[in-house]
Scaffold this active site. Structure first.
Site, PDB file in Angstrom:
ATOM      1  N   GLU A  79      41.467  62.687 -48.433  1.00 55.23           N
ATOM      2  CA  GLU A  79      42.660  62.755 -49.269  1.00 55.23           C
ATOM      3  C   GLU A  79      43.957  62.639 -48.483  1.00 55.23           C
ATOM      4  O   GLU A  79      45.022  62.440 -49.071  1.00 55.23           O
ATOM      5  CB  GLU A  79      42.646  64.055 -50.081  1.00 55.23           C
ATOM      6  CG  GLU A  79      41.563  64.052 -51.164  1.00 55.23           C
ATOM      7  CD  GLU A  79      41.449  65.369 -51.907  1.00 55.23           C
ATOM      8  OE1 GLU A  79      42.015  66.376 -51.433  1.00 55.23           O
ATOM      9  OE2 GLU A  79      40.787  65.387 -52.966  1.00 55.23           O
ATOM     10  N   GLU A 110      21.329  70.234 -40.550  1.00 55.07           N
ATOM     11  CA  GLU A 110      22.252  71.193 -39.943  1.00 55.07           C
ATOM     12  C   GLU A 110      21.647  71.937 -38.756  1.00 55.07           C
ATOM     13  O   GLU A 110      22.338  72.679 -38.061  1.00 55.07           O
ATOM     14  CB  GLU A 110      22.716  72.213 -40.980  1.00 55.07           C
ATOM     15  CG  GLU A 110      21.649  73.178 -41.445  1.00 55.07           C
ATOM     16  CD  GLU A 110      22.225  74.223 -42.395  1.00 55.07           C
ATOM     17  OE1 GLU A 110      22.079  75.414 -42.081  1.00 55.07           O
ATOM     18  OE2 GLU A 110      22.811  73.849 -43.421  1.00 55.07           O
TER      19      GLU A 110
END
Length: 273
Positions: A79, A110
């Site tokens: 963004e 992960e």
């Protein structure tokens, strides 16, 4: 360490609650998040300052994380270009398992402490950059390993976690530990912990972009004009700054491509007269 994010919910028999009661209790829990973030503002401030300094000197901001935490970093990074008109490689979000993990969980991604640095290596990372690890638990190996290697290579490091005293925070030079407590659904850290991380990310990137001069007054003068809504917003900004009518402001904005450039050109012409 004690994983507060894994503690038993303050509520039970959720499946038996009426919908209204469920929603009120979730909202009650959410109300506590902003106060938890407030306690960490001094540490957020230090992280903002180091990121701003590094980016002024040609560095970039990297977010690394897994699952919800990784997705939040990707969202914040993605963004920044449309909002502030910065290059796409100024703020970079990296998620364990690659971009496919944004939509679909990648099993055990992960758990590899070496992979984050490998993933960052695709961007020619260097000592000017800053790496911020995002991990609700504060124990994610992907993030721990990435921060540890970044430290060894001379980068500045920070983190956003929701437990205190964990190994992610121990690896970060500028740790932010927002302790939000047990989740409404036990262990579902996409809820309060995710909200806290989003709030901190908003504060971090917004404050950095303001200090880098990407906001004037309170306006996004460098935003990308990628749809009609933003063109209309930009036109109003140009009108406010220059006193021009709507048609003239819209034409100036169209010609120069951003509010900042349009206003600067108007002022140059006005001064020349």
């Amino acid at each position: 360490m004690r994983l507060v994010t894994e503690k038993e919910s303050n509520y039970n028999n959720l499946e038996q609650m009426p919908v209204g009661e469920l929603l009120h209790h979730i909202n009650d829990e959410d109300k506590t998040v902003a106060y938890a973030v407030e306690k960490e503002i001094p540490r957020i401030e230090k992280l903002v300052e180091v990121v701003t300094e590094r980016m002024r000197n040609g560095g970039r901001l990297f977010y690394i994380g897994a699952g919800t935490s990784g997705r939040l970093g990707v969202v914040d990074a993605s963004e920044c270009p449309p909002t502030y008109g910065v290059p796409f490689d100024w703020v970079i979000g990296i998620i364990a398992g690659g971009d496919g993990a944004i939509r679909r969980a990648v099993e055990f991604a992960e758990d590899d402490p070496e992979q984050a640095w490998i993933d960052m290596g695709e961007y020619n990372i260097n000592s000017k950059d800053v790496v911020v690890g995002i991990a609700a638990s504060g124990t994610t190996p992907y993030v721990i390993g990435g921060l540890r290697k970044a430290n060894q290579m001379g980068l500045a490091t920070g983190c956003i976690v929701c437990n205190s005293g964990g190994p992610v925070a121990a690896e970060a030079q500028y740790p932010v530990e927002v302790v939000t407590g047990p989740e409404f659904v036990t262990g579902s850290t996409r809820m309060k912990a995710g909200t806290a991380q989003k709030l901190v990310l908003n504060m971090l990137s917004t404050a950095v972009m303001i200090k880098l001069g990407r906001v004037k007054g309170n306006k996004m003068v460098d935003m990308q004009l990628t749809n009609h809504k933003l063109v209309d917003r930009g036109t109003r900004m140009v009108m406010d700054e220059t006193g021009l009518g709507e048609d003239a402001a819209a034409e100036l904005l169209k010609t120069y491509g951003s509010v900042r450039k349009a206003v600067e050109q108007h002022n140059r012409v006005k001064k020349a007269k």
